[in-house]
Design a protein around this motif. Structure first.
Motif: not given
Length: 102
Positions: A10-13, A21-26, A34-37, A77-79
């Motif tokens: 889980r990160s803001k980057q 590019g993967i950003k884990l939100k939850k 998992a919720d991700m951007d 907090n990890h995928i």
């Protein structure tokens, strides 16, 4: 197909994995989702409630071929998972077809 494995905390980057590019939100371990951007070709995509082993398929790149993202393991907090992309471009396939005919 070409495969790119990823481990994302889980990160803001965004974390670059192949063309995505993967950003884990939850990450919810109890319900295994998992919720991700995602950042694909400078376009941000929001994926909510991606279940364990559920393929997320989207089309990107100059060839418009499908890219597949699969989350294989969800912990606190990890995928962990992989991104699958086409191995060959359309131009490569055309060149191989011409070489075979000749």
């Amino acid at each position: 197909r070409s495969y790119f494995e990823f481990d994302v905390d889980r990160s803001k980057q965004f974390r670059a994995t192949g063309p995505v590019g993967i950003k884990l939100k939850k990450a919810n371990t109890k319900h295994q989702f998992a919720d991700m951007d995602l950042m694909v070709d400078d376009v941000a995509l929001n994926q909510k409630h991606v279940n364990l082993l559920q393929p997320v398929i989207f089309y990107a790149g100059e060839n418009g071929k499908p890219i597949e993202l699969v989350v294989q393991k969800i912990s606190n907090n990890h995928i962990h998972g992989y991104v699958s992309t086409p191995k060959y471009k359309d131009s490569d396939l055309e060149a191989m077809a011409i070489a075979v005919r000749a």
